[in-house]
Design an enzyme around this catalytic site. Structure first.
Site, PDB file in Angstrom:
ATOM      1  N   PRO A   2     -67.556 -73.058 101.347  1.00  0.00           N
ATOM      2  CA  PRO A   2     -68.671 -72.203 100.917  1.00  0.00           C
ATOM      3  C   PRO A   2     -68.611 -70.870 101.649  1.00  0.00           C
ATOM      4  O   PRO A   2     -68.441 -70.821 102.859  1.00  0.00           O
ATOM      5  CB  PRO A   2     -69.901 -72.999 101.329  1.00  0.00           C
ATOM      6  CG  PRO A   2     -69.448 -74.409 101.466  1.00  0.00           C
ATOM      7  CD  PRO A   2     -68.013 -74.334 101.888  1.00  0.00           C
ATOM      8  N   GLU A   3     -68.740 -69.772 100.910  1.00  0.00           N
ATOM      9  CA  GLU A   3     -68.697 -68.464 101.546  1.00  0.00           C
ATOM     10  C   GLU A   3     -70.132 -68.001 101.809  1.00  0.00           C
ATOM     11  O   GLU A   3     -71.093 -68.691 101.481  1.00  0.00           O
ATOM     12  CB  GLU A   3     -67.880 -67.507 100.656  1.00  0.00           C
ATOM     13  CG  GLU A   3     -66.480 -68.100 100.400  1.00  0.00           C
ATOM     14  CD  GLU A   3     -65.425 -67.106  99.942  1.00  0.00           C
ATOM     15  OE1 GLU A   3     -65.568 -65.907 100.177  1.00  0.00           O
ATOM     16  OE2 GLU A   3     -64.411 -67.568  99.357  1.00  0.00           O
ATOM     17  N   LYS A  52     -71.564 -67.464 107.657  1.00  0.00           N
ATOM     18  CA  LYS A  52     -71.514 -68.843 107.161  1.00  0.00           C
ATOM     19  C   LYS A  52     -72.406 -69.785 107.975  1.00  0.00           C
ATOM     20  O   LYS A  52     -72.308 -70.999 107.842  1.00  0.00           O
ATOM     21  CB  LYS A  52     -70.066 -69.335 107.177  1.00  0.00           C
ATOM     22  CG  LYS A  52     -69.161 -68.520 106.258  1.00  0.00           C
ATOM     23  CD  LYS A  52     -67.725 -69.001 106.330  1.00  0.00           C
ATOM     24  CE  LYS A  52     -66.842 -68.105 105.477  1.00  0.00           C
ATOM     25  NZ  LYS A  52     -65.421 -68.490 105.578  1.00  0.00           N
ATOM     26  N   ARG A 319     -54.465 -69.203 105.541  1.00  0.00           N
ATOM     27  CA  ARG A 319     -54.896 -69.539 104.178  1.00  0.00           C
ATOM     28  C   ARG A 319     -54.109 -68.681 103.204  1.00  0.00           C
ATOM     29  O   ARG A 319     -53.714 -67.569 103.519  1.00  0.00           O
ATOM     30  CB  ARG A 319     -56.400 -69.252 103.983  1.00  0.00           C
ATOM     31  CG  ARG A 319     -57.315 -69.890 105.018  1.00  0.00           C
ATOM     32  CD  ARG A 319     -57.653 -71.345 104.704  1.00  0.00           C
ATOM     33  NE  ARG A 319     -58.262 -71.541 103.393  1.00  0.00           N
ATOM     34  CZ  ARG A 319     -59.550 -71.341 103.122  1.00  0.00           C
ATOM     35  NH1 ARG A 319     -60.365 -70.920 104.055  1.00  0.00           N
ATOM     36  NH2 ARG A 319     -60.031 -71.573 101.923  1.00  0.00           N
TER      37      ARG A 319
END
Ligand SMILES: [Zn+2]
Length: 344
Positions: A2-3, A52, A319
């Protein structure tokens, strides 16, 4: 993962659902039993997102609502797999499941946390009878509904000093009114580190994840590997200015969409992959479908929406980053204005 927009959405959901209420807390899984016991029976007096991180502020008498500060916070970081699921009466109609798309939890699709939360819309009080799943780290129960937290990276009771320490480690959050974009600009330009790595560093800018990183760089036509110190101030200011409305759209709708409407149907014949790009609300009517939502994210090998060059992927900051080697080959350029009215 989740951003940041998701966490802001969560903070508003807690505001709407629980602010000012005395809450019963429990940890069906047991791993947060002591924390839940410590704050159970107190009032939720604030609900705040920074990047976050979610901070739920508690006070024994609810008096912090009158301008005082919470005495304790529950600090939650959802990490890759965490999510909150809500159930309740009509006051909870807007909130449903917020966090990682449910399938990623490895649970049955309709029963996140196997708690059945989120399905309590039938009988008026049916939410009161939803048994929590054994993987529910924290259950929050208020007068009108409940929220179940599963799979977070962090869930802890902290005091105001510890909260302040977390905040000092974070860069500005574009969704907050008190954010200072200049801190972002200065920090990016001070370092030789690739802009694609810096955008993932929460100390540079808080709340960006892998999707916004790739999409933001595409929209700015910036090569992900260009060192921050090679960018002009207006390059970096342009990133911030684009990020704010993109994140606001995400916070408002719960979905990340970065494509301009005129670029969504460029390749109608291609059956696009959508591996790993599920978002909550994918099945809702009227949303921009996920295969039309992004320029480059998870589109490696597929033709660029603007120039047909195959989108590439490589790893930066642990990533995968996705980019168009042609559109994003210019390493120093003022970002073109892509922002359309659909974001407002
Ligand atoms: Zn291209």
């Amino acid at each position: 993962m989740p951003e940041g927009h998701t966490i802001h959405r969560l903070a508003s959901a807690f505001d709407e659902a629980f602010l000012g209420a005395r809450l019963a807390l429990s940890s069906p899984q047991g791993r947060f039993a002591a924390g839940a016991e410590r704050l159970s029976g107190q009032f939720l007096v604030s609900s705040e997102a920074v990047g976050k991180h979610l901070f739920l502020g508690f006070a024994p008498g609810g008096r912090a609502l009158d301008g005082g500060s919470p005495e304790s916070y529950i600090h939650v970081h959802l990490g890759l797999y965490g999510s909150w699921t809500f159930a309740g009466d009509e006051a909870f109609a807007r909130v449903h499941a917020i966090g990682a798309p449910r399938r990623r939890l490895g649970e049955q699709e309709s029963t996140p946390g196997s708690s059945g939360a989120g399905r309590g819309a039938g009988r008026k009080d049916s939410w009161r009878h939803l048994a929590p799943g054994e993987n529910v780290r924290l259950r929050v129960v208020g007068p009108h509904g409940l929220a179940d937290l599963t799979g977070p990276t962090a869930c802890a009771v902290i005091d105001p000093v510890e909260r302040a320490e977390i905040l000092t480690r974070l860069g500005p959050d574009p969704l907050r009114a008190d954010a200072e974009p200049q801190a972002f600009v200065d920090r990016v330009r001070r370092s030789r580190t690739a802009i694609g790595a810096q955008l993932m560093n929460q100390a540079v800018v808080a709340g960006i994840g892998n999707i916004y990183r790739a999409e933001l760089l595409f929209r700015a036509r910036l090569d992900p590997f260009v060192p921050g110190s090679d960018l002009t101030a207006s390059n970096v200011e342009g990133l911030w200015d684009d990020l704010v409305p993109l994140l606001r759209y995400g916070a408002r709708t719960g979905r990340i969409v970065t494509t301009e409407p005129e670029h969504r149907d460029i390749h109608p014949i291609i059956r696009e992959r959508s591996r790993g790009t599920r978002q909550n609300g994918d099945e809702d009517p009227g949303v921009v479908p996920r295969e039309k939502s992004f320029y480059v994210y998870h589109r490696q090998g597929l033709p660029c929406r603007l120039c047909n060059t195959p989108v590439r992927d490589a790893e930066i900051a642990g990533r995968s980053v996705y980019w168009c080697p042609r559109c994003q080959s210019v390493r120093r350029r003022r970002a073109p204005r892509l922002r359309g009215t659909w974001l407002d």
